[in-house]
Design a protein around this motif. Structure first.
Motif, PDB file in Angstrom:
ATOM      1  N   LEU A 128      47.039  85.993 -34.507  1.00 57.83           N
ATOM      2  CA  LEU A 128      45.767  85.451 -34.954  1.00 57.83           C
ATOM      3  C   LEU A 128      45.648  85.710 -36.444  1.00 57.83           C
ATOM      4  N   THR A 129      45.579  84.629 -37.210  1.00 59.00           N
ATOM      5  CA  THR A 129      45.362  84.728 -38.645  1.00 59.00           C
ATOM      6  C   THR A 129      43.882  84.486 -38.889  1.00 59.00           C
ATOM      7  N   ILE A 130      43.221  85.471 -39.480  1.00 65.00           N
ATOM      8  CA  ILE A 130      41.785  85.374 -39.743  1.00 65.00           C
ATOM      9  C   ILE A 130      41.569  85.155 -41.232  1.00 65.00           C
ATOM     10  N   PHE A 131      40.812  84.125 -41.544  1.00 60.74           N
ATOM     11  CA  PHE A 131      40.459  83.800 -42.917  1.00 60.74           C
ATOM     12  C   PHE A 131      39.051  84.333 -43.157  1.00 60.74           C
ATOM     13  N   TYR A 132      38.955  85.396 -43.949  1.00 62.99           N
ATOM     14  CA  TYR A 132      37.672  86.084 -44.101  1.00 62.99           C
ATOM     15  C   TYR A 132      37.266  86.175 -45.569  1.00 62.99           C
ATOM     16  N   ASP A 133      35.992  86.460 -45.778  1.00 61.53           N
ATOM     17  CA  ASP A 133      35.406  86.572 -47.113  1.00 61.53           C
ATOM     18  C   ASP A 133      35.443  88.040 -47.557  1.00 61.53           C
TER      19      ASP A 133
ATOM     20  N   CYS B  48      31.783  91.967 -43.803  1.00 60.88           N
ATOM     21  CA  CYS B  48      32.983  91.253 -43.340  1.00 60.88           C
ATOM     22  C   CYS B  48      34.235  92.102 -43.577  1.00 60.88           C
ATOM     23  N   SER B  49      34.337  92.660 -44.773  1.00 59.44           N
ATOM     24  CA  SER B  49      35.490  93.502 -45.110  1.00 59.44           C
ATOM     25  C   SER B  49      35.546  94.741 -44.234  1.00 59.44           C
ATOM     26  N   LYS B  50      34.393  95.311 -43.963  1.00 59.72           N
ATOM     27  CA  LYS B  50      34.326  96.511 -43.120  1.00 59.72           C
ATOM     28  C   LYS B  50      34.802  96.202 -41.694  1.00 59.72           C
ATOM     29  N   GLU B  51      34.357  95.065 -41.160  1.00 59.38           N
ATOM     30  CA  GLU B  51      34.789  94.695 -39.808  1.00 59.38           C
ATOM     31  C   GLU B  51      36.286  94.417 -39.767  1.00 59.38           C
ATOM     32  N   MET B  52      36.808  93.737 -40.773  1.00 58.75           N
ATOM     33  CA  MET B  52      38.245  93.440 -40.805  1.00 58.75           C
ATOM     34  C   MET B  52      39.070  94.723 -40.893  1.00 58.75           C
ATOM     35  N   ALA B  53      38.610  95.678 -41.687  1.00 59.86           N
ATOM     36  CA  ALA B  53      39.315  96.966 -41.797  1.00 59.86           C
ATOM     37  C   ALA B  53      39.304  97.693 -40.456  1.00 59.86           C
ATOM     38  N   GLN B  54      38.156  97.673 -39.786  1.00 63.64           N
ATOM     39  CA  GLN B  54      38.064  98.330 -38.481  1.00 63.64           C
ATOM     40  C   GLN B  54      38.966  97.629 -37.472  1.00 63.64           C
TER      41      GLN B  54
ATOM     42  N   ARG C 226      47.488  97.713 -33.055  1.00 63.87           N
ATOM     43  CA  ARG C 226      48.745  98.447 -32.864  1.00 63.87           C
ATOM     44  C   ARG C 226      49.980  97.554 -32.910  1.00 63.87           C
ATOM     45  N   PHE C 227      49.847  96.319 -32.481  1.00 65.14           N
ATOM     46  CA  PHE C 227      51.000  95.427 -32.394  1.00 65.14           C
ATOM     47  C   PHE C 227      51.098  94.483 -33.591  1.00 65.14           C
ATOM     48  N   ASN C 228      50.259  94.694 -34.585  1.00 69.46           N
ATOM     49  CA  ASN C 228      50.253  93.879 -35.800  1.00 69.46           C
ATOM     50  C   ASN C 228      50.179  92.383 -35.460  1.00 69.46           C
ATOM     51  N   SER C 229      49.300  92.049 -34.519  1.00 65.37           N
ATOM     52  CA  SER C 229      49.170  90.661 -34.076  1.00 65.37           C
ATOM     53  C   SER C 229      48.063  89.914 -34.810  1.00 65.37           C
ATOM     54  N   ILE C 230      47.357  90.624 -35.693  1.00 65.63           N
ATOM     55  CA  ILE C 230      46.298  89.999 -36.476  1.00 65.63           C
ATOM     56  C   ILE C 230      46.679  90.065 -37.949  1.00 65.63           C
ATOM     57  N   VAL C 231      46.630  88.898 -38.585  1.00 64.70           N
ATOM     58  CA  VAL C 231      46.941  88.787 -40.006  1.00 64.70           C
ATOM     59  C   VAL C 231      45.654  88.385 -40.716  1.00 64.70           C
ATOM     60  N   LEU C 232      45.310  89.134 -41.754  1.00 67.04           N
ATOM     61  CA  LEU C 232      44.087  88.839 -42.502  1.00 67.04           C
ATOM     62  C   LEU C 232      44.433  88.076 -43.774  1.00 67.04           C
ATOM     63  N   GLN C 233      43.697  87.005 -44.013  1.00 71.66           N
ATOM     64  CA  GLN C 233      43.864  86.212 -45.223  1.00 71.66           C
ATOM     65  C   GLN C 233      42.519  86.152 -45.940  1.00 71.66           C
TER      66      GLN C 233
ATOM     67  N   LEU D  83      39.897  84.668 -48.221  1.00 72.62           N
ATOM     68  CA  LEU D  83      39.524  83.346 -48.723  1.00 72.62           C
ATOM     69  C   LEU D  83      39.353  83.325 -50.239  1.00 72.62           C
ATOM     70  N   ASN D  84      39.187  84.502 -50.838  1.00 73.49           N
ATOM     71  CA  ASN D  84      38.999  84.588 -52.287  1.00 73.49           C
ATOM     72  C   ASN D  84      40.307  84.793 -53.052  1.00 73.49           C
ATOM     73  N   ALA D  85      41.423  84.831 -52.341  1.00 70.97           N
ATOM     74  CA  ALA D  85      42.719  84.991 -53.005  1.00 70.97           C
ATOM     75  C   ALA D  85      43.000  83.754 -53.862  1.00 70.97           C
ATOM     76  N   GLU D  86      43.538  83.986 -55.043  1.00 70.60           N
ATOM     77  CA  GLU D  86      43.791  82.878 -55.978  1.00 70.60           C
ATOM     78  C   GLU D  86      44.724  81.815 -55.404  1.00 70.60           C
ATOM     79  N   ASP D  87      45.669  82.232 -54.569  1.00 66.18           N
ATOM     80  CA  ASP D  87      46.664  81.288 -54.059  1.00 66.18           C
ATOM     81  C   ASP D  87      46.390  80.808 -52.633  1.00 66.18           C
ATOM     82  N   ILE D  88      45.178  81.016 -52.129  1.00 69.50           N
ATOM     83  CA  ILE D  88      44.878  80.653 -50.736  1.00 69.50           C
ATOM     84  C   ILE D  88      45.112  79.160 -50.478  1.00 69.50           C
ATOM     85  N   ASN D  89      44.726  78.305 -51.414  1.00 62.72           N
ATOM     86  CA  ASN D  89      44.908  76.859 -51.222  1.00 62.72           C
ATOM     87  C   ASN D  89      46.369  76.446 -51.297  1.00 62.72           C
TER      88      ASN D  89
END
Length: 138
Positions: free
Chosen positions: A3-8, A14-20, A26-33, A35-41
């Motif tokens: 699951l790739t999550i695109f968050y603000d 939002c950041s606090k929830e993503m960190a938690q 444990r299985f590194n099945s969630i990838v956080l992206q 949305l404010n990253a310069e290269d997101i587009n």
């Protein structure tokens, strides 16, 4: 599945929830992206970042490719992302109740109100309206 999550990342809550969430992944099945990253587009050219900034987006996929167009999967929105993410890490099972018929409609409307007011709500709950610099870094 991944699951790739695109968050603000500018939103303190939002950041606090993503960190938690990641702390339980444990299985590194969630990838956080961020949305404010310069290269997101560049990295996700088919993602509508303006729309993703109004409602949480999560891409459920096989993990074989980082391109949404190449690795078909399912785009989840709003509380569907939240429910799937917490289910994948085996925490907060009560969130699944928000997906039940009858509750889902009300919960989704409440989520949209939260999402459009997330900076004000963050300020009320954390004393911080927006993240600046590394103040909310994961």
């Amino acid at each position: 599945m991944q699951l790739t999550i695109f968050y603000d990342s500018a939103c303190p809550l939002c950041s606090k929830e993503m960190a938690q969430l990641k702390s339980y992944d444990r299985f590194n099945s969630i990838v956080l992206q961020d949305l404010n990253a310069e290269d997101i587009n560049e990295r996700f050219p088919t993602l509508d970042t303006d729309y993703a900034n109004t409602i949480l987006h999560g891409w459920l996929h096989s993990g074989r490719s980082s391109d949404i167009m190449e690795d078909s999967g399912e785009m989840l929105l709003g509380l569907d992302v939240t429910a799937k993410a917490w289910q994948m890490v085996g925490k907060h099972p009560w969130i699944q109740l928000l997906r039940l018929p009858g509750i889902k409609c009300v919960a989704d409307k409440a989520y949209l109100k939260f999402a459009s007011n997330r900076y004000r709500i963050s300020y009320l709950l954390t004393g911080q309206k927006r993240c600046d610099g590394d103040s909310c870094s994961l």
